[in-house]
Design an enzyme around this catalytic site. Structure first.
Site, PDB file in Angstrom:
ATOM      1  N   LYS A 212     -79.664 -55.295  63.838  1.00  0.00           N
ATOM      2  CA  LYS A 212     -80.027 -55.494  65.246  1.00  0.00           C
ATOM      3  C   LYS A 212     -78.766 -55.572  66.106  1.00  0.00           C
ATOM      4  CE  LYS A 212     -82.291 -58.756  68.329  1.00  0.00           C
ATOM      5  NZ  LYS A 212     -83.164 -59.911  68.517  1.00  0.00           N
ATOM      6  N   GLU A 218     -71.710 -58.892  56.794  1.00  0.00           N
ATOM      7  CA  GLU A 218     -72.105 -58.307  55.510  1.00  0.00           C
ATOM      8  C   GLU A 218     -72.456 -56.827  55.673  1.00  0.00           C
ATOM      9  OE1 GLU A 218     -73.181 -61.115  56.801  1.00  0.00           O
ATOM     10  OE2 GLU A 218     -73.500 -62.664  55.280  1.00  0.00           O
ATOM     11  N   GLU A 358     -86.543 -69.744  58.924  1.00  0.00           N
ATOM     12  CA  GLU A 358     -85.595 -69.459  60.003  1.00  0.00           C
ATOM     13  C   GLU A 358     -86.272 -69.685  61.362  1.00  0.00           C
ATOM     14  OE1 GLU A 358     -82.071 -66.446  59.710  1.00  0.00           O
ATOM     15  OE2 GLU A 358     -83.599 -65.422  60.882  1.00  0.00           O
ATOM     16  N   HIS A 389     -95.898 -69.575  33.858  1.00  0.00           N
ATOM     17  CA  HIS A 389     -95.130 -69.855  32.636  1.00  0.00           C
ATOM     18  C   HIS A 389     -93.744 -70.392  32.965  1.00  0.00           C
ATOM     19  CE1 HIS A 389     -98.240 -68.072  30.129  1.00  0.00           C
ATOM     20  NE2 HIS A 389     -98.418 -67.256  31.171  1.00  0.00           N
TER      21      HIS A 389
HETATM   22  O1  F6P Z   1     -77.734 -64.686  60.389  1.00  0.00           O
HETATM   23  C1  F6P Z   1     -79.108 -64.624  60.553  1.00  0.00           C
HETATM   24  C2  F6P Z   1     -79.523 -63.343  61.197  1.00  0.00           C
HETATM   25  O2  F6P Z   1     -79.150 -63.335  62.527  1.00  0.00           O
HETATM   26  C3  F6P Z   1     -81.011 -63.098  61.060  1.00  0.00           C
HETATM   27  O3  F6P Z   1     -81.755 -63.732  62.028  1.00  0.00           O
HETATM   28  C4  F6P Z   1     -81.065 -61.618  61.088  1.00  0.00           C
HETATM   29  O4  F6P Z   1     -82.282 -61.136  60.594  1.00  0.00           O
HETATM   30  C5  F6P Z   1     -79.875 -61.271  60.213  1.00  0.00           C
HETATM   31  O5  F6P Z   1     -78.907 -62.227  60.548  1.00  0.00           O
HETATM   32  C6  F6P Z   1     -79.345 -59.872  60.364  1.00  0.00           C
HETATM   33  O6  F6P Z   1     -78.941 -59.609  61.662  1.00  0.00           O
HETATM   34  P1  F6P Z   1     -78.644 -58.136  62.148  1.00  0.00           P
HETATM   35  O7  F6P Z   1     -79.892 -57.351  62.044  1.00  0.00           O
HETATM   36  O8  F6P Z   1     -78.185 -58.282  63.570  1.00  0.00           O
HETATM   37  O9  F6P Z   1     -77.557 -57.563  61.271  1.00  0.00           O
END
Ligand code: F6P
Length: 551
Positions: A212, A218, A358, A389
């Protein structure tokens, strides 16, 4: 800060006070007796909507409890808040945004203006682009740099840009395209991407960078590494055939080197954990085809319509939410276990963890005051029968009260003989066992029938006794289809809104994830550069020093 709607805290409502007294009596009720005294219980305490049946009769409540809970929902303003969400009001007050995931599955004919823009028109324009793109990949018309059709799709994203697509691709596996294998890379741990890159061929692999914000550490790191890997095996001119983006951040996408032509946009009024219906669902549409993707949206829309129009007394998301609040705020139960008796819903508990925790894992009310009651419980679980199990022992005989949501389909998506009856039998047997338990007298009678000595019986009885009276919901669908999956997810989304309204929290922000991100940046620079022990405690300094010494 925007103006904030003030409303009484949950604990000061008349319904809450009455419920407290009601709880003093209800806490002693036995589910066995409730069923014995009312043969109509299943019919009275079940609801149907959008292809789903919710059986909530195996809960420690009765019609009077539910009437009080519905009164609580009314007093807390569930209906106006629901309507405000659907109308596109800026109910996410700390970010001054609407929460309009419902607009993502609204039919084309709907008109919904936000800040003078018809958002549904924009939504369908992107859906139409997604349809053309996904059909080109699926048909083989879109090829990789060597002219071969795409065989592997790698979704790089995390949180809402990962959990939903991964969950839905697995859930709808029965509908997937035979040539396409979907992969999901999320973790900044290089082992995740590395393992994948060893398996795929750059000539036939499509990377979808899903974020987003297009700033998430990451995802950006994985995207850069994937790009480097690709460029070491091909040329920059070939990037557009192998890298597409899904984001709200056009500038960020351009800066990464992806042509906005190859970007599918969405909007800041779509929360990450509510984004599976947006362009974030491209990997799902690629896997199952656009016709099925539209059915997925339609299933969610059917649940939206139900949530919007059904009286609270028959409103499935409202009921699910209220039953949850009953255990959380009166019985003080701290977690809910999600038990899908469907292997293809393997990732559903993980998906719900982000959706619920969240959203409602908050300690202050919308106006910033501390909450007077507990908010979101821990959500956890695994598929049945595997959980039986592993941890079901604790659910049956442990010291905590942990309500369970069983989820099952009447029909399987496979044709292996006998398996499905065995699966459903286990599902229903577990909820029955939780409810009934096994009394000491019943255990004693069984052991006597086996011919055991009295002293052995006396020693074993406490261990073999099940307290029972352990609550559960069962959600039953005809089959796990695109539409039923859509309805199931929307059911839980709306449950979150209702519970968030009762607890009076903003279910659409997530400030709690920020602190760790900021600290990680500092520590990352210390791991590769000069340490700053004055910034940390002895534990963190000790761990940093240990890693640096071994580097
Ligand atoms: O760190 C949490 C968060 O902001 C989530 O709410 C979101 O889904 C995720 O990181 C990934 O964010 P983005 O789609 O902006 O990479």
């Amino acid at each position: 800060m925007p103006a904030i709607m003030h409303r009484p805290a949950l604990t000061t409502t008349a319904a809450y006070q009455t419920l407290k007294h009601h709880y003093d009596v209800a806490k002693n009720w036995q589910l066995r007796s409730l069923f014995a005294s009312n043969p109509q219980r299943f019919f009275e305490l079940s609801a149907e909507a959008a292809g789903l049946l919710l059986d909530y009769s195996k809960n420690r409540l009765d019609g009077a409890t539910m009437a009080l809970l519905f009164a609580l929902a009314r007093e807390c303003g569930v209906e106006p808040r629901r309507d405000a969400m659907f109308a596109g009001e800026k109910i996410n007050v700390t970010e001054q945004r609407p929460a309009l995931h419902t607009a993502l599955r609204a039919p084309r004919s709907t008109v919904l203006e936000v800040d003078g823009e018809d958002v549904v028109k924009d939504v369908h324009a992107v859906l139409d682009r997604m349809e053309i793109f996904t059909e080109r990949i699926r048909s083989g018309q879109w090829t990789g740099f060597s002219g071969k059709a795409i065989t592997d799709v790698v979704n790089i994203g995390i949180g809402g840009s990962y959990l939903g697509p991964k969950m839905a691709c697995q859930a709808l596996r029965a509908f997937s395209h035979p040539r396409l294998t979907m992969h999901f890379v999320s973790n900044v741990d290089g082992h995740d991407l590395d393992a994948l890159l060893q398996k795929v061929d750059p000539a036939t692999t499509l990377f979808i960078i899903a974020s987003k914000t297009f700033t998430t550490l990451e995802t950006m790191m994985n995207a850069q590494s994937a790009r480097k890997w690709f460029l070491s095996r091909s040329t920059a001119a070939n990037l557009p055939r192998h890298f597409v983006a899904i984001s709200t951040n056009t500038e960020g996408v351009k800066a990464f080197g992806i042509d906005p032509e190859n970007m599918f946009p969405f909007w800041d009024w779509v929360g990450g954990r509510y984004s599976i219906w947006s362009a974030i669902g491209v990997s799902v549409a690629l896997a199952i085809g656009f016709e099925h993707f539209r059915q997925f949206l339609a299933g969610a829309h059917a649940m939206d319509q139900h949530f919007r129009t059904a009286p609270l007394e028959q409103n499935m998301p409202v009921i699910l939410a209220l039953v949850g609040v009953w255990y959380r705020n009166f019985f003080n139960s701290t977690s809910i276990s999600i038990a899908p008796y469907h292997q293809d819903l393997l990732h559903f508990p993980g998906y719900l963890q982000q959706l619920e925790m969240e959203s409602n894992g908050k300690q202050v009310a919308i106006d910033g005051t501390p909450l007077p009651v507990a908010s979101c419980p821990v959500i956890w679980g695994d598929v049945g029968t595997n959980g039986q199990h592993a941890y079901f022992q604790l659910l049956h005989q442990g010291t905590d009260l942990i309500p369970v949501d069983f989820i099952a389909a009447v029909k399987p998506n496979h044709s292996l003989e006998g398996h499905h009856a065995a699966l459903l039998a286990n599902c229903f047997a577990q909820s029955e066992a939780f409810m009934r338990g096994k009394t000491a007298d019943e255990v004693r009678a069984d052991l006597q029938a086996e011919g055991m000595t009295q002293s052995d019986i006396d020693a074993l009885v406490p261990h073999k006794t099940f307290p029972g009276n352990r609550p559960s919901n069962t959600i039953l669908m005809k089959a796990l289809m695109p539409a039923t999956l859509g309805a199931l997810i929307a059911l839980y989304e709306h449950k979150v809104l209702v519970q968030g309204t009762l607890w009076n929290v903003n279910s659409f922000d997530q400030w709690g994830v920020e602190l760790g991100k900021v600290l990680a940046k500092t520590i990352q620079s210390e791991l590769t550069g000069a340490p700053h022990p004055e910034l940390h405690d002895s534990s963190t300094n000790g761990l940093i020093a240990r890693v640096k010494a071994a580097m």
